[in-house]
Design a protein around this motif. Structure first.
Motif, PDB file in Angstrom:
ATOM      1  N   VAL A 137       0.795  -1.276  -0.088  1.00 53.78           N
ATOM      2  CA  VAL A 137       0.109  -0.424   0.575  1.00 53.78           C
ATOM      3  C   VAL A 137       0.797   1.144  -0.168  1.00 53.78           C
ATOM      4  CG1 VAL A 137      -1.187   1.152   1.507  1.00 53.78           C
ATOM      5  CG2 VAL A 137      -1.825  -1.419   1.234  1.00 53.78           C
ATOM      6  N   ALA A 138       2.080   1.159   0.794  1.00 54.66           N
ATOM      7  CA  ALA A 138       3.033   2.159   1.143  1.00 54.66           C
ATOM      8  C   ALA A 138       3.344   2.559  -0.844  1.00 54.66           C
ATOM      9  CB  ALA A 138       3.707   2.226   1.781  1.00 54.66           C
ATOM     10  N   ARG A 139       4.101   1.584  -1.142  1.00 54.96           N
ATOM     11  CA  ARG A 139       4.605   2.139  -2.155  1.00 54.96           C
ATOM     12  C   ARG A 139       3.519   2.140  -3.491  1.00 54.96           C
ATOM     13  NH1 ARG A 139       4.623  -0.789  -7.055  1.00 54.96           N
ATOM     14  NH2 ARG A 139       3.427  -2.960  -6.258  1.00 54.96           N
ATOM     15  N   ARG A 140       2.312   1.584  -3.423  1.00 55.05           N
ATOM     16  CA  ARG A 140       1.577   1.825  -4.631  1.00 55.05           C
ATOM     17  C   ARG A 140       0.860   3.520  -4.353  1.00 55.05           C
ATOM     18  NH1 ARG A 140      -2.968  -0.857  -4.293  1.00 55.05           N
ATOM     19  NH2 ARG A 140      -1.487  -2.173  -2.546  1.00 55.05           N
ATOM     20  N   ALA A 141       0.404   3.286  -3.178  1.00 53.72           N
ATOM     21  CA  ALA A 141      -0.307   5.540  -3.069  1.00 53.72           C
ATOM     22  C   ALA A 141      -0.068   5.552  -1.314  1.00 53.72           C
ATOM     23  CB  ALA A 141      -1.266   5.234  -3.730  1.00 53.72           C
ATOM     24  N   CYS A 142       0.479   6.340  -0.721  1.00 53.44           N
ATOM     25  CA  CYS A 142       0.325   7.072   0.510  1.00 53.44           C
ATOM     26  C   CYS A 142      -0.380   7.684   1.126  1.00 53.44           C
ATOM     27  CB  CYS A 142       1.487   7.056   1.264  1.00 53.44           C
ATOM     28  SG  CYS A 142       2.997   6.165   1.078  1.00 53.44           S
ATOM     29  N   PRO A 143      -1.201   7.089   1.292  1.00 46.96           N
ATOM     30  CA  PRO A 143      -2.485   8.037   2.168  1.00 46.96           C
ATOM     31  C   PRO A 143      -2.374   9.270   3.053  1.00 46.96           C
ATOM     32  CG  PRO A 143      -3.071   6.495   3.501  1.00 46.96           C
ATOM     33  CD  PRO A 143      -2.015   5.602   2.286  1.00 46.96           C
ATOM     34  N   ARG A 144      -2.356  10.311   2.914  1.00 45.52           N
ATOM     35  CA  ARG A 144      -2.582  11.507   4.351  1.00 45.52           C
ATOM     36  C   ARG A 144      -2.556  11.139   5.980  1.00 45.52           C
ATOM     37  NH1 ARG A 144      -1.406  16.228   3.063  1.00 45.52           N
ATOM     38  NH2 ARG A 144      -1.827  16.227   0.640  1.00 45.52           N
ATOM     39  N   VAL A 145      -2.258   9.955   6.061  1.00 47.50           N
ATOM     40  CA  VAL A 145      -2.400   9.887   7.438  1.00 47.50           C
ATOM     41  C   VAL A 145      -0.862  10.365   8.337  1.00 47.50           C
ATOM     42  CG1 VAL A 145      -4.566   8.502   7.354  1.00 47.50           C
ATOM     43  CG2 VAL A 145      -2.091   8.026   7.114  1.00 47.50           C
ATOM     44  N   ALA A 146      -1.058   9.919   9.769  1.00 41.93           N
ATOM     45  CA  ALA A 146      -0.043  10.062  10.327  1.00 41.93           C
ATOM     46  C   ALA A 146       0.360   9.230  11.078  1.00 41.93           C
ATOM     47  CB  ALA A 146       0.239  11.676  10.824  1.00 41.93           C
ATOM     48  N   ARG A 158       9.377   2.469   2.194  1.00 36.74           N
ATOM     49  CA  ARG A 158       8.282   2.770   0.674  1.00 36.74           C
ATOM     50  C   ARG A 158       7.810   3.373   1.722  1.00 36.74           C
ATOM     51  NH1 ARG A 158       7.859  -1.681  -2.222  1.00 36.74           N
ATOM     52  NH2 ARG A 158       9.556  -3.183  -2.599  1.00 36.74           N
ATOM     53  N   VAL A 159       7.682   4.017   3.134  1.00 41.10           N
ATOM     54  CA  VAL A 159       7.016   5.255   2.606  1.00 41.10           C
ATOM     55  C   VAL A 159       7.069   6.348   2.346  1.00 41.10           C
ATOM     56  CG1 VAL A 159       7.602   5.916   4.576  1.00 41.10           C
ATOM     57  CG2 VAL A 159       5.510   5.608   4.773  1.00 41.10           C
ATOM     58  N   HIS A 160       6.135   7.196   2.209  1.00 40.87           N
ATOM     59  CA  HIS A 160       6.703   8.918   1.504  1.00 40.87           C
ATOM     60  C   HIS A 160       5.354   9.769   1.686  1.00 40.87           C
ATOM     61  CE1 HIS A 160       4.127   7.623  -2.247  1.00 40.87           C
ATOM     62  NE2 HIS A 160       4.424   6.596  -2.142  1.00 40.87           N
ATOM     63  N   ALA A 161       5.418  11.068   1.290  1.00 40.11           N
ATOM     64  CA  ALA A 161       4.722  12.107   1.547  1.00 40.11           C
ATOM     65  C   ALA A 161       3.804  11.141   0.634  1.00 40.11           C
ATOM     66  CB  ALA A 161       5.438  13.365   1.216  1.00 40.11           C
ATOM     67  N   PRO A 162       2.130  10.848   1.083  1.00 38.57           N
ATOM     68  CA  PRO A 162       1.740  12.329   1.930  1.00 38.57           C
ATOM     69  C   PRO A 162       1.600  11.981   3.337  1.00 38.57           C
ATOM     70  CG  PRO A 162      -0.155  12.190   0.813  1.00 38.57           C
ATOM     71  CD  PRO A 162       0.963  11.086   0.024  1.00 38.57           C
ATOM     72  N   MET A 163       1.651  10.537   3.084  1.00 42.42           N
ATOM     73  CA  MET A 163       1.907   9.995   4.675  1.00 42.42           C
ATOM     74  C   MET A 163       3.878  10.658   5.462  1.00 42.42           C
ATOM     75  SD  MET A 163       2.165   5.819   5.954  1.00 42.42           S
ATOM     76  CE  MET A 163       0.339   5.874   5.315  1.00 42.42           C
ATOM     77  N   ALA A 164       2.949  10.776   6.644  1.00 39.79           N
ATOM     78  CA  ALA A 164       4.328  11.196   7.601  1.00 39.79           C
ATOM     79  C   ALA A 164       4.384  10.127   8.741  1.00 39.79           C
ATOM     80  CB  ALA A 164       3.530  12.563   8.927  1.00 39.79           C
ATOM     81  N   VAL A 165       5.520   9.656   8.842  1.00 42.79           N
ATOM     82  CA  VAL A 165       6.255   8.731   9.618  1.00 42.79           C
ATOM     83  C   VAL A 165       6.751   8.815  10.977  1.00 42.79           C
ATOM     84  CG1 VAL A 165       7.370   6.174  10.584  1.00 42.79           C
ATOM     85  CG2 VAL A 165       5.150   6.642   8.199  1.00 42.79           C
ATOM     86  N   THR A 166       6.601   8.765  12.115  1.00 35.17           N
ATOM     87  CA  THR A 166       7.788   9.010  12.845  1.00 35.17           C
ATOM     88  C   THR A 166       8.032   7.668  13.584  1.00 35.17           C
ATOM     89  OG1 THR A 166       6.987  10.930  14.032  1.00 35.17           O
ATOM     90  CG2 THR A 166       8.215  10.318  15.642  1.00 35.17           C
TER      91      THR A 166
END
Length: 154
Positions: free
Chosen positions: A81-90, A112-120
């Motif tokens: 899912v992260a590779r295909r299209a990261c949703p706007r969530v944190a 794999r994660v990328h914007a617009p998802m934000a990961v800490t």
């Protein structure tokens, strides 16, 4: 879970309705749910706190029906899912490199994660798959929610 749990909470408590006031928190398999719910329902949940969770389905001995397994695995494989299209969530993600259940898929997900998802991400060298790591991580994760997601600000 994405509909029934929030509906039950709404009928019993006075809560804010907007997605920025809703998040999931869990450890181990619950950590996978804490990532999966906002990632697959970003219209309902803004965030998740993942403690020792994993990012690919692990069925154990409870495999889904064969005719549904591939489609379900693809939809719930959060690395994909992260590779295909990261949703706007944190997400706040905590793991340890010696956690054989969490680290391999968490490492793949973080790559794999990328914007617009934000990961800490809090990646510990040691701690294993244990409450000794998750309990302090839970405190930090809840504090992170207060700083990161508008509905959780004090």
């Amino acid at each position: 879970m994405a509909q029934d749990v929030p509906n039950q909470v709404r009928t019993r408590f006075r809560v804010m309705q907007q997605r920025t006031a809703w998040a999931w928190l869990g450890y181990s398999a619950g950590g996978w749910c804490a990532a999966m719910m906002p990632m697959t329902h970003p219209d309902r949940f803004a965030a998740g706190v993942v403690l020792g969770g994993y990012f690919r389905p692990w069925w154990g001995t409870s495999k889904p029906p064969a005719d549904q397994a591939d489609a379900l695995a693809r939809r719930l494989d959060l690395v994909d899912v992260a590779r295909r299209a990261c949703p706007r969530v944190a997400l706040y993600v905590q793991t340890a490199k010696d956690d054989k259940a969490s680290w391999p898929t968490t490492n793949a997900f973080l790559g794999r994660v990328h914007a617009p998802m934000a990961v800490t991400a809090e990646v510990n060298q040691r701690g294993g798959h244990s409450f000794n790591l998750w309990v302090p991580g839970m405190v930090r994760g809840v504090q992170w929610l207060g700083r990161t997601v508008p509905g959780f600000a004090p």
